[in-house]
Design an enzyme around this catalytic site. Structure first.
Site, mmCIF file in Angstrom:
data_model
loop_
_atom_site.group_PDB
_atom_site.id
_atom_site.type_symbol
_atom_site.label_atom_id
_atom_site.label_comp_id
_atom_site.label_asym_id
_atom_site.label_seq_id
_atom_site.Cartn_x
_atom_site.Cartn_y
_atom_site.Cartn_z
ATOM 1 N N GLU A 111 -23.782 -23.813 21.467
ATOM 2 C CA GLU A 111 -23.640 -23.018 22.678
ATOM 3 C C GLU A 111 -22.184 -23.106 23.085
ATOM 4 O O GLU A 111 -21.571 -24.171 22.963
ATOM 5 C CB GLU A 111 -24.522 -23.579 23.798
ATOM 6 N N TYR A 123 -15.325 -20.306 15.966
ATOM 7 C CA TYR A 123 -16.671 -20.277 15.402
ATOM 8 C C TYR A 123 -16.872 -19.032 14.541
ATOM 9 O O TYR A 123 -17.500 -19.101 13.479
ATOM 10 C CB TYR A 123 -17.725 -20.364 16.511
#
Length: 158
Positions: A111, A123
């Site tokens: 998250e 990411y």
């Protein structure tokens, strides 16, 4: 000064409860709403958690916390001291964490604050895809913000 630019002198190792204070300094400097020392300590003492640090000389520059349950992993936290940011240490910490996972782990979840563009870009570069949104998940100074859910499926990689 904390400088992570000379990668030749960097060391990677699992962190222990003896590293808690150095982790706390980084956590407080790197995050607007840092984890408490008791939360960090709980991960250091948890058998299913892998806590890795990058060290230069005797100085901890950053750390990652990954929880492993059966065949899945979750990136709990990644933090690099602000004075050492922008030198690729976050990417290296994430890569190290992934490489140290048991072969049985099929993927990783995480998250991230919707406003954390640098982390989201990292990411993305590391092969994570957005899988959902948690509305009003993270506290902010003005209220709350969404969390983006991201995942990487290792079983699709050859």
């Amino acid at each position: 000064m904390m400088d992570g630019s000379d990668t030749q002198s960097l060391q990677w190792r699992k962190l222990t409860s003896e590293d808690l204070q150095a982790m706390l300094v980084i956590e407080q400097a790197a995050h607007s709403h840092p984890c408490s020392s008791s939360v960090l300590l709980s991960f250091l003492n948890r058998p299913t958690a892998q806590v890795w640090g990058v060290i230069k000389g005797q100085k901890l520059l950053g750390f990652s916390i990954v929880s492993v349950v059966v065949d899945e992993s979750e990136l709990i936290n990644i933090a690099v001291h602000p004075q050492a940011q922008g030198k690729g240490l976050g990417r290296q910490l994430l890569q190290q964490a992934i490489e140290q996972l048991p072969d049985t782990v099929r993927g990783m979840f995480l998250e991230v604050r919707q406003s954390n563009e640098a982390a989201i870009a990292l990411y993305d570069r590391m092969g994570f895809i957005e899988t959902g949104v948690r509305k009003n998940y993270y506290p902010t100074k003005q209220g709350r913000e969404n969390a983006l859910l991201m995942a990487r499926d290792f079983s699709l990689e050859s």
